[in-house]
Scaffold this motif. Structure first.
Motif, PDB file in Angstrom:
ATOM      1  N   LEU A 108       0.826  -1.209   0.000  1.00  0.00           N
ATOM      2  CA  LEU A 108       0.000   0.000   0.000  1.00  0.00           C
ATOM      3  C   LEU A 108       0.862   1.262   0.000  1.00  0.00           C
ATOM      4  CD1 LEU A 108      -2.826  -0.971   2.528  1.00  0.00           C
ATOM      5  CD2 LEU A 108      -3.117  -0.466   0.093  1.00  0.00           C
ATOM      6  N   ARG A 109       1.958   1.223   0.723  1.00  0.00           N
ATOM      7  CA  ARG A 109       2.858   2.382   0.756  1.00  0.00           C
ATOM      8  C   ARG A 109       3.365   2.725  -0.647  1.00  0.00           C
ATOM      9  NH1 ARG A 109       4.916   4.127   5.652  1.00  0.00           N
ATOM     10  NH2 ARG A 109       4.488   2.817   7.483  1.00  0.00           N
ATOM     11  N   GLU A 110       3.535   1.698  -1.461  1.00  0.00           N
ATOM     12  CA  GLU A 110       4.079   1.902  -2.804  1.00  0.00           C
ATOM     13  C   GLU A 110       3.017   2.325  -3.812  1.00  0.00           C
ATOM     14  OE1 GLU A 110       5.774  -1.872  -3.602  1.00  0.00           O
ATOM     15  OE2 GLU A 110       7.504  -1.607  -2.264  1.00  0.00           O
ATOM     16  N   THR A 111       1.767   1.938  -3.557  1.00  0.00           N
ATOM     17  CA  THR A 111       0.740   2.147  -4.581  1.00  0.00           C
ATOM     18  C   THR A 111      -0.345   3.145  -4.202  1.00  0.00           C
ATOM     19  OG1 THR A 111      -0.511   0.250  -3.720  1.00  0.00           O
ATOM     20  CG2 THR A 111       1.089  -0.185  -5.473  1.00  0.00           C
ATOM     21  N   ALA A 112      -0.693   3.212  -2.922  1.00  0.00           N
ATOM     22  CA  ALA A 112      -1.814   4.068  -2.514  1.00  0.00           C
ATOM     23  C   ALA A 112      -1.355   5.514  -2.321  1.00  0.00           C
ATOM     24  CB  ALA A 112      -2.446   3.538  -1.234  1.00  0.00           C
ATOM     25  N   GLU A 113      -2.325   6.410  -2.363  1.00  0.00           N
ATOM     26  CA  GLU A 113      -2.034   7.843  -2.245  1.00  0.00           C
ATOM     27  C   GLU A 113      -2.299   8.321  -0.817  1.00  0.00           C
ATOM     28  OE1 GLU A 113      -3.659  12.121  -4.025  1.00  0.00           O
ATOM     29  OE2 GLU A 113      -4.326  10.214  -4.916  1.00  0.00           O
ATOM     30  N   ARG A 114      -1.330   9.050  -0.276  1.00  0.00           N
ATOM     31  CA  ARG A 114      -1.499   9.633   1.059  1.00  0.00           C
ATOM     32  C   ARG A 114      -2.443  10.827   0.991  1.00  0.00           C
ATOM     33  NH1 ARG A 114       3.757   7.776   1.451  1.00  0.00           N
ATOM     34  NH2 ARG A 114       4.370   6.903   3.484  1.00  0.00           N
ATOM     35  N   ALA A 115      -3.186  11.027   2.091  1.00  0.00           N
ATOM     36  CA  ALA A 115      -4.062  12.196   2.182  1.00  0.00           C
ATOM     37  C   ALA A 115      -4.429  12.418   3.642  1.00  0.00           C
ATOM     38  CB  ALA A 115      -5.320  12.007   1.342  1.00  0.00           C
ATOM     39  N   GLU A 116      -4.435  13.682   4.052  1.00  0.00           N
ATOM     40  CA  GLU A 116      -4.746  14.016   5.443  1.00  0.00           C
ATOM     41  C   GLU A 116      -6.161  13.598   5.831  1.00  0.00           C
ATOM     42  OE1 GLU A 116      -3.307  15.436   8.205  1.00  0.00           O
ATOM     43  OE2 GLU A 116      -1.365  15.136   7.253  1.00  0.00           O
ATOM     44  N   ASP A 117      -7.084  13.624   4.852  1.00  0.00           N
ATOM     45  CA  ASP A 117      -8.473  13.295   5.163  1.00  0.00           C
ATOM     46  C   ASP A 117      -8.811  11.831   4.881  1.00  0.00           C
ATOM     47  OD1 ASP A 117      -8.193  13.470   2.451  1.00  0.00           O
ATOM     48  OD2 ASP A 117      -9.992  14.682   2.108  1.00  0.00           O
ATOM     49  N   ALA A 118      -7.806  11.017   4.547  1.00  0.00           N
ATOM     50  CA  ALA A 118      -8.031   9.589   4.293  1.00  0.00           C
ATOM     51  C   ALA A 118      -8.070   8.830   5.617  1.00  0.00           C
ATOM     52  CB  ALA A 118      -6.924   9.043   3.395  1.00  0.00           C
ATOM     53  N   PRO A 119      -8.671   7.633   5.631  1.00  0.00           N
ATOM     54  CA  PRO A 119      -8.721   6.852   6.868  1.00  0.00           C
ATOM     55  C   PRO A 119      -7.344   6.300   7.226  1.00  0.00           C
ATOM     56  CG  PRO A 119      -9.658   5.598   5.061  1.00  0.00           C
ATOM     57  CD  PRO A 119      -9.409   6.976   4.529  1.00  0.00           C
ATOM     58  N   PRO A 120      -7.069   6.113   8.520  1.00  0.00           N
ATOM     59  CA  PRO A 120      -5.783   5.546   8.929  1.00  0.00           C
ATOM     60  C   PRO A 120      -5.742   4.035   8.696  1.00  0.00           C
ATOM     61  CG  PRO A 120      -7.131   6.005  10.855  1.00  0.00           C
ATOM     62  CD  PRO A 120      -7.890   6.528   9.670  1.00  0.00           C
ATOM     63  N   VAL A 121      -4.550   3.538   8.419  1.00  0.00           N
ATOM     64  CA  VAL A 121      -4.362   2.104   8.167  1.00  0.00           C
ATOM     65  C   VAL A 121      -4.242   1.370   9.500  1.00  0.00           C
ATOM     66  CG1 VAL A 121      -2.876   0.369   7.105  1.00  0.00           C
ATOM     67  CG2 VAL A 121      -3.208   2.590   5.979  1.00  0.00           C
ATOM     68  N   ILE A 122      -5.098   0.374   9.710  1.00  0.00           N
ATOM     69  CA  ILE A 122      -5.070  -0.412  10.950  1.00  0.00           C
ATOM     70  C   ILE A 122      -4.078  -1.562  10.789  1.00  0.00           C
ATOM     71  CG2 ILE A 122      -6.402  -1.883  12.506  1.00  0.00           C
ATOM     72  CD1 ILE A 122      -8.887  -0.279  11.713  1.00  0.00           C
ATOM     73  N   ARG A 123      -3.139  -1.664  11.725  1.00  0.00           N
ATOM     74  CA  ARG A 123      -2.195  -2.786  11.665  1.00  0.00           C
ATOM     75  C   ARG A 123      -2.504  -3.859  12.704  1.00  0.00           C
ATOM     76  NH1 ARG A 123       3.673  -0.677  13.928  1.00  0.00           N
ATOM     77  NH2 ARG A 123       3.066  -0.240  16.081  1.00  0.00           N
ATOM     78  N   LYS A 124      -3.354  -3.504  13.684  1.00  0.00           N
ATOM     79  CA  LYS A 124      -3.727  -4.511  14.681  1.00  0.00           C
ATOM     80  C   LYS A 124      -5.058  -4.145  15.313  1.00  0.00           C
ATOM     81  CE  LYS A 124      -2.059  -7.037  18.739  1.00  0.00           C
ATOM     82  NZ  LYS A 124      -0.949  -7.214  19.706  1.00  0.00           N
ATOM     83  N   ILE A 125      -5.944  -5.151  15.409  1.00  0.00           N
ATOM     84  CA  ILE A 125      -7.210  -4.997  16.130  1.00  0.00           C
ATOM     85  C   ILE A 125      -7.109  -5.841  17.395  1.00  0.00           C
ATOM     86  CG2 ILE A 125      -9.705  -5.320  16.077  1.00  0.00           C
ATOM     87  CD1 ILE A 125      -9.585  -5.080  13.035  1.00  0.00           C
ATOM     88  N   HIS A 126      -7.206  -5.195  18.542  1.00  0.00           N
ATOM     89  CA  HIS A 126      -7.053  -5.909  19.811  1.00  0.00           C
ATOM     90  C   HIS A 126      -8.341  -6.632  20.193  1.00  0.00           C
ATOM     91  CE1 HIS A 126      -3.066  -4.467  21.207  1.00  0.00           C
ATOM     92  NE2 HIS A 126      -3.326  -3.457  20.386  1.00  0.00           N
TER      93      HIS A 126
END
Length: 271
Positions: free
Chosen positions: A120-138
């Motif tokens: 995703l870091r290589e292909t997706a576009e960053r944006a301040e108003d975009a949702p944050p990427v979840i790396r872990k759900i507790h």
């Protein structure tokens, strides 16, 4: 608690270098009145010029200068050239502040693996108003602690606690002084682990969160450092020139310019 004092010597005291030099006074038998404190002495202006430079060396300490330094040290008083600080005044916590990686087009309610995030870091576009990427759900029951990276989120209609992937491009560091801990103003007191957490989180809430509400820090990444900056304690700002002096200079320049212009025009007319 072995450091009694640091004395800043004049520049250009040695033959081959002009760097600033200091005397550190160390002892394992500090007098009671010095315990928990460090004295800084600014002796940079106490010197005798040499008649002839020896390489870069252009000054030396006279007997009078040496006596003045010793007397200042022994008096252990606050003066223009002598400052006294608690040991903790020079300490700080270096804290790494993270913010979430926000990418367009992601699913805001699913957990992404490290491999997926890399892609995703290589292909997706960053944006301040975009949702944050979840790396872990507790698991249910985990307590939220946003300042330490544990955020409340709604996942498929249920409240959960999640961790976000940090955005390395937004990563920053803060240097938080020990004196954020009120008890550290007392001579000899050094912050405990509880003091550290309280001071760091108080600082971040005051100085960081008002400008980046989604920021957090990792307590395991905190590093302790010490810095003694003489310029910070003995800097003497130069007095600003008065408006009258500035105005007089401007008028003088204007008058000089008018005179030059007359000479040029006069020479042209004469020709």
């Amino acid at each position: 608690d072995w450091l009694e004092a640091i004395i800043a010597l004049p520049l250009n005291m040695f033959y081959n270098t002009g760097i600033a030099t200091y005397i550190w006074v160390l002892t394992n038998r500090k007098p009671e009145h010095r315990k928990g404190c460090v004295q800084l002495i600014d002796a940079t202006q106490w010197y005798k010029p040499l008649r002839k430079n020896l390489g870069k060396k252009n000054c030396e300490l006279s007997e009078e200068d040496i006596r003045r330094i010793v007397d200042t040290f022994l008096r252990f008083e606050e003066t223009e050239q002598s400052k006294i600080f608690p040991n903790a005044a020079f300490g700080y916590w270096k804290v790494t502040v993270e913010r979430p990686l926000r990418l367009k087009g992601i699913d805001p309610e699913r957990e992404y693996s490290a491999k997926e995030i890399k892609k995703l870091r290589e292909t997706a576009e960053r944006a301040e108003d975009a949702p944050p990427v979840i790396r872990k759900i507790h698991k249910s029951g985990t307590a939220a602690d946003p300042l330490r990276g544990l955020f409340e989120a709604t996942i498929h209609g249920k409240p959960r606690v999640v961790e976000y992937e940090p955005d390395t491009e937004l990563r920053d560091t803060e240097q938080i002084p020990f004196l954020e801990c009120s008890a550290c103003h007392e001579p000899g007191y050094l912050p405990s682990a509880a003091d550290q957490h309280t001071a760091i989180e108080t600082f971040l809430r005051r100085e960081v969160l008002p400008y980046a509400q989604d920021a957090w820090y990792d307590p395991e990444s905190v590093k302790i450092g010490y810095e003694i900056n003489f310029n910070r304690y003995f800097y003497k700002p130069k007095a600003l020139r008065s408006l009258e002096e500035i105005r007089a200079d401007l008028l003088a320049v204007q008058k000089e310019a008018e005179g030059l212009l007359e000479e040029i025009l006069g020479g042209t007319n004469h020709e």
